[in-house]
Scaffold this motif. Structure first.
Motif, PDB file in Angstrom:
ATOM      1  N   VAL A 439       0.857  -1.190   0.000  1.00 30.57           N
ATOM      2  CA  VAL A 439       0.000   0.000   0.000  1.00 30.57           C
ATOM      3  C   VAL A 439       0.887   1.230   0.000  1.00 30.57           C
ATOM      4  CG1 VAL A 439      -1.983  -0.986   1.195  1.00 30.57           C
ATOM      5  CG2 VAL A 439      -0.114  -0.010   2.523  1.00 30.57           C
ATOM      6  N   ARG A 440       0.335   2.320  -0.515  1.00 39.37           N
ATOM      7  CA  ARG A 440       1.106   3.565  -0.563  1.00 39.37           C
ATOM      8  C   ARG A 440       0.993   4.260   0.784  1.00 39.37           C
ATOM      9  NH1 ARG A 440       2.459   7.148  -5.118  1.00 39.37           N
ATOM     10  NH2 ARG A 440       4.344   8.142  -4.308  1.00 39.37           N
ATOM     11  N   SER A 441       2.100   4.716   1.295  1.00 37.49           N
ATOM     12  CA  SER A 441       2.083   5.470   2.548  1.00 37.49           C
ATOM     13  C   SER A 441       1.417   6.822   2.313  1.00 37.49           C
ATOM     14  CB  SER A 441       3.512   5.680   3.043  1.00 37.49           C
ATOM     15  OG  SER A 441       3.528   6.586   4.112  1.00 37.49           O
ATOM     16  N   THR A 442       0.752   7.328   3.347  1.00 42.98           N
ATOM     17  CA  THR A 442       0.091   8.629   3.211  1.00 42.98           C
ATOM     18  C   THR A 442       0.995   9.773   3.646  1.00 42.98           C
ATOM     19  OG1 THR A 442      -0.803   8.219   5.396  1.00 42.98           O
ATOM     20  CG2 THR A 442      -2.269   7.798   3.531  1.00 42.98           C
ATOM     21  N   SER A 443       2.193   9.437   4.087  1.00 46.17           N
ATOM     22  CA  SER A 443       3.052  10.477   4.656  1.00 46.17           C
ATOM     23  C   SER A 443       4.508  10.081   4.464  1.00 46.17           C
ATOM     24  CB  SER A 443       2.704  10.596   6.146  1.00 46.17           C
ATOM     25  OG  SER A 443       3.737  11.193   6.886  1.00 46.17           O
ATOM     26  N   VAL A 444       5.413  11.050   4.495  1.00 46.21           N
ATOM     27  CA  VAL A 444       6.833  10.710   4.417  1.00 46.21           C
ATOM     28  C   VAL A 444       7.457  10.652   5.818  1.00 46.21           C
ATOM     29  CG1 VAL A 444       7.008  11.767   2.139  1.00 46.21           C
ATOM     30  CG2 VAL A 444       7.789  13.044   4.133  1.00 46.21           C
ATOM     31  N   GLU A 445       6.621  10.671   6.844  1.00 45.12           N
ATOM     32  CA  GLU A 445       7.129  10.546   8.201  1.00 45.12           C
ATOM     33  C   GLU A 445       7.336   9.067   8.565  1.00 45.12           C
ATOM     34  OE1 GLU A 445       8.558  13.272   9.985  1.00 45.12           O
ATOM     35  OE2 GLU A 445       7.453  12.428  11.653  1.00 45.12           O
ATOM     36  N   PRO A 446       8.335   8.787   9.413  1.00 44.40           N
ATOM     37  CA  PRO A 446       8.479   7.429   9.950  1.00 44.40           C
ATOM     38  C   PRO A 446       7.328   7.108  10.904  1.00 44.40           C
ATOM     39  CG  PRO A 446      10.492   8.723  10.268  1.00 44.40           C
ATOM     40  CD  PRO A 446       9.421   9.674   9.847  1.00 44.40           C
ATOM     41  N   CYS A 447       7.184   5.835  11.190  1.00 42.52           N
ATOM     42  CA  CYS A 447       6.111   5.390  12.089  1.00 42.52           C
ATOM     43  C   CYS A 447       6.654   5.177  13.496  1.00 42.52           C
ATOM     44  CB  CYS A 447       5.538   4.083  11.554  1.00 42.52           C
ATOM     45  SG  CYS A 447       4.316   3.314  12.625  1.00 42.52           S
ATOM     46  N   LEU A 448       5.912   5.639  14.476  1.00 36.50           N
ATOM     47  CA  LEU A 448       6.210   5.310  15.878  1.00 36.50           C
ATOM     48  C   LEU A 448       5.448   4.021  16.181  1.00 36.50           C
ATOM     49  CD1 LEU A 448       6.925   5.703  18.894  1.00 36.50           C
ATOM     50  CD2 LEU A 448       5.122   7.413  19.013  1.00 36.50           C
ATOM     51  N   HIS A 449       6.202   2.933  16.389  1.00 35.31           N
ATOM     52  CA  HIS A 449       5.547   1.620  16.490  1.00 35.31           C
ATOM     53  C   HIS A 449       4.675   1.451  17.731  1.00 35.31           C
ATOM     54  CE1 HIS A 449       8.717  -0.297  13.588  1.00 35.31           C
ATOM     55  NE2 HIS A 449       7.867   0.502  12.983  1.00 35.31           N
ATOM     56  N   SER A 450       5.121   1.998  18.864  1.00 36.85           N
ATOM     57  CA  SER A 450       4.363   1.835  20.114  1.00 36.85           C
ATOM     58  C   SER A 450       3.947   3.185  20.649  1.00 36.85           C
ATOM     59  CB  SER A 450       5.231   1.182  21.177  1.00 36.85           C
ATOM     60  OG  SER A 450       5.303  -0.162  20.974  1.00 36.85           O
ATOM     61  N   PRO A 451       2.782   3.617  20.336  1.00 35.35           N
ATOM     62  CA  PRO A 451       2.426   4.992  20.706  1.00 35.35           C
ATOM     63  C   PRO A 451       2.063   5.138  22.178  1.00 35.35           C
ATOM     64  CG  PRO A 451       0.598   3.927  19.641  1.00 35.35           C
ATOM     65  CD  PRO A 451       1.707   2.924  19.659  1.00 35.35           C
ATOM     66  N   PRO A 452       2.234   6.340  22.696  1.00 39.62           N
ATOM     67  CA  PRO A 452       1.759   6.610  24.048  1.00 39.62           C
ATOM     68  C   PRO A 452       0.244   6.787  23.990  1.00 39.62           C
ATOM     69  CG  PRO A 452       2.535   8.623  23.068  1.00 39.62           C
ATOM     70  CD  PRO A 452       2.723   7.550  22.041  1.00 39.62           C
ATOM     71  N   ILE A 453      -0.368   6.766  25.129  1.00 35.19           N
ATOM     72  CA  ILE A 453      -1.810   6.962  25.140  1.00 35.19           C
ATOM     73  C   ILE A 453      -2.112   8.324  25.731  1.00 35.19           C
ATOM     74  CG2 ILE A 453      -3.965   6.115  26.152  1.00 35.19           C
ATOM     75  CD1 ILE A 453      -2.790   3.287  25.613  1.00 35.19           C
ATOM     76  N   LEU A 454      -3.066   8.960  25.124  1.00 36.88           N
ATOM     77  CA  LEU A 454      -3.373  10.345  25.483  1.00 36.88           C
ATOM     78  C   LEU A 454      -3.871  10.455  26.926  1.00 36.88           C
ATOM     79  CD1 LEU A 454      -3.117  12.664  23.492  1.00 36.88           C
ATOM     80  CD2 LEU A 454      -5.574  12.571  23.173  1.00 36.88           C
ATOM     81  N   GLY A 455      -3.586  11.596  27.556  1.00 32.63           N
ATOM     82  CA  GLY A 455      -4.076  11.841  28.916  1.00 32.63           C
ATOM     83  C   GLY A 455      -3.392  10.936  29.909  1.00 32.63           C
ATOM     84  N   CYS A 456      -2.107  11.200  30.116  1.00 30.31           N
ATOM     85  CA  CYS A 456      -1.250  10.288  30.870  1.00 30.31           C
ATOM     86  C   CYS A 456      -1.844   9.774  32.172  1.00 30.31           C
ATOM     87  CB  CYS A 456       0.041  11.001  31.197  1.00 30.31           C
ATOM     88  SG  CYS A 456       0.958  11.384  29.732  1.00 30.31           S
ATOM     89  N   ARG A 457      -2.092  10.698  33.093  1.00 32.26           N
ATOM     90  CA  ARG A 457      -2.555  10.264  34.414  1.00 32.26           C
ATOM     91  C   ARG A 457      -3.986   9.727  34.357  1.00 32.26           C
ATOM     92  NH1 ARG A 457       1.351   9.464  34.712  1.00 32.26           N
ATOM     93  NH2 ARG A 457       3.073  10.829  35.095  1.00 32.26           N
ATOM     94  N   ALA A 458      -4.748  10.277  33.437  1.00 23.45           N
ATOM     95  CA  ALA A 458      -6.146   9.872  33.355  1.00 23.45           C
ATOM     96  C   ALA A 458      -6.271   8.411  32.941  1.00 23.45           C
ATOM     97  CB  ALA A 458      -6.875  10.756  32.363  1.00 23.45           C
TER      98      ALA A 458
END
Ligand code: GDP
Length: 484
Positions: A439-458
């Protein structure tokens, strides 16, 4: 007679529109000026704000970097176990992890972090990485000098007592009221462990509360295996500044990578010789990067078949004909070069054989090249890394790129190029083949394989892509995140 363009714009071009500093001696690092001549102009405009920020950083690095009075003072305090208040210079020391692609992604992420948190970036350069890159900051060095007291990589692991998360867990420090923590009460340095399984919910440190505490440490040691730049965008206190630096978020690594990484003259020699010998005069260059990961081995036949399907479906190469084309078409005689980067020679042998034994329908000529086939990944060999770096660069001069899913080696190459790649998808964990070839990538940015989750303490399980308009999930890593 019309005299050529004014020298200012000429030199601006050479310096990539102000991305690069003009303060270097050109011959000391030829790739800094020559590499961009092998590529099309960057499609991503540079923000003047980023340029300003880089020049300011360079001055700061020069003021506080190795060899300065301030650096000696900071080391003295570190050795004495003191974290003084209002220090003039703060540092982040990068330690290596994994292969070269991973390292380049984490160096760039750490540099971005240094820009945001006012730290000087220093690198622990292991022997296998020596002599690969030129110094990026004029009048100074980014190499961590010998004599740094905490330079044993063995001590940098998830359980290290100096790790930020462990210090919180063990009540050595607190993050519930950052305003009330005096810097002088803190240990002399903090270790930030930003590795895959740790970039998740409970140990996520890309939150304001944590960043405020972390900012009080004069020394930070950081080790990461991930392109964590997207996580910085998700930290509320950095969001605005990042918006000014990167109005086009897709170009973060593209710009920072082109700013930071310049192969030394030795490595540039390899790149230049190969490029001039095989790639300089062709009509089109197509790069294939084939990476087989030990954790998900794929049989040669299956990988080859997937590559062929991708080539056919996306029309990356001319189709084979049955006889020499009688009528010359518009494309007849044009030369397409295929550049293959792989540890193995099998893909090259087969594709080259195919275009040697058969004509193409259009009369186009397909020339197939592969600079090396090292057979095995060698983490500790300097020569091996020189070739790896050369191949990342050669790939980045291609007009089209197809790469193996999950590979940071490929991410770096297409990001440098500013080219959206076709990604050869990884088969599901229980399958040997991928249904969809690429598939064609939608961006020329690298991928962060393991993302953080929003709202750390929450600790809310929010899908960040639903909340933040500038991140998406990656085509190759479903839960991963990339800026676009
Ligand atoms: P990743 O593992 O694909 O994410 O990429 P890394 O660059 O982090 O690690 C892979 C390492 O294996 C590279 O740095 C090289 O040392 C080696 N390697 C993998 N593929 C190639 C290749 O096509 N050419 C060369 N020369 N080395 C490669």
């Amino acid at each position: 007679k019309n005299v050529s363009a004014p020298t200012t714009s000429l030199s601006q071009n050479k310096l990539l529109g102000g991305l690069l500093s003009g303060a270097f001696e050109e011959s000391s690092c030829q790739s800094r000026y020559k590499s961009s001549l092998y590529r099309k102009q960057s499609p991503f405009p540079l923000s003047p704000y980023l340029v300003q920020k880089l020049r300011k950083y360079e001055a700061y690095h020069k003021k506080c970097g190795p060899g300065t009075k301030r650096y000696r003072k900071a080391i003295k305090q570190l050795k004495a176990g003191r974290n003084v208040e209002n220090s003039e210079c703060k540092y982040v020391v990068w330690f290596p992890c994994n292969g070269l692609g991973n390292r380049m992604l984490t160096i760039a992420s750490t540099f971005l972090y240094a820009l945001l948190s006012d730290r000087v970036l220093l690198m622990h350069v292991a022997p296998e990485q020596e002599g690969l890159f030129c110094e990026p900051f004029p009048g100074s060095s980014w190499v961590l000098p010998g004599g740094f007291p905490h330079n044993n990589p063995q001590n940098l692991h998830i359980g290290a007592p100096e790790s930020y998360v462990n210090m919180i867990k063990n009540n050595v420090i607190r993050n519930d009221d950052p305003g009330s923590v005096p810097a002088s009460s803190l240990p002399p340095y903090v270790y930030l462990h930003v590795e895959q399984s740790r970039l998740k919910l409970s140990d996520n440190v890309f939150c304001d509360e944590d960043q405020l505490v972390l900012s009080k440490f004069n020394w930070m040691i950081l080790k990461s295996d991930s392109y964590f730049a997207p996580a910085l965008f998700l930290t509320p206190m950095y969001e605005k500044e990042l918006g000014k630096m990167f109005p086009q978020k897709e170009a973060v690594f593209h710009h920072l990578g082109r700013y930071l990484f310049h192969p030394t003259n030795t490595v540039w020699g390899i790149i230049r010789r190969y490029y001039e010998a095989y790639l300089a005069r062709v009509d089109e260059k197509i790069g294939f990067q084939i990476r087989i990961f030990p954790e998900k081995p794929i049989k040669f036949e299956n990988m080859y078949d997937q590559l062929m399907r991708c080539i056919r479906e996306q029309q990356l190469l001319p189709e084979l004909g049955t006889a020499e084309p009688a009528n010359t078409t518009a494309d007849a005689g044009k030369v397409k070069a295929v550049l293959i980067a792989s540890l193995y020679s099998g893909y090259y042998e087969k594709i080259r054989g195919m275009y040697y034994e058969n004509p193409t329908k259009t009369g186009e000529i397909v020339a197939v090249y592969q600079p090396s086939h090292e057979e095995q990944q060698q983490y500790t060999s300097n020569e091996h890394n020189q070739k790896a770096l050369a191949e990342i660069y050669l790939l980045s001069y291609c007009d089209k790129i197809a790469m193996t899913a999950w590979s940071t080696f490929g991410y770096v190459a297409y990001s440098f190029a500013g080219v959206k790649p076709w990604i050869l998808l990884r088969p599901d964990w229980d399958k040997e083949r991928s249904e969809v070839a690429c598939v064609r990538s939608t961006s020329v940015e690298p991928c962060l394989h393991s993302p953080p989750i929003l709202g750390c303490r929450a600790k809310r399980e929010v899908d960040v892509t639903a909340v933040k308009p500038y991140v998406r999930h990656c085509e190759d890593v479903g839960f991963g995140l990339k800026l676009f």
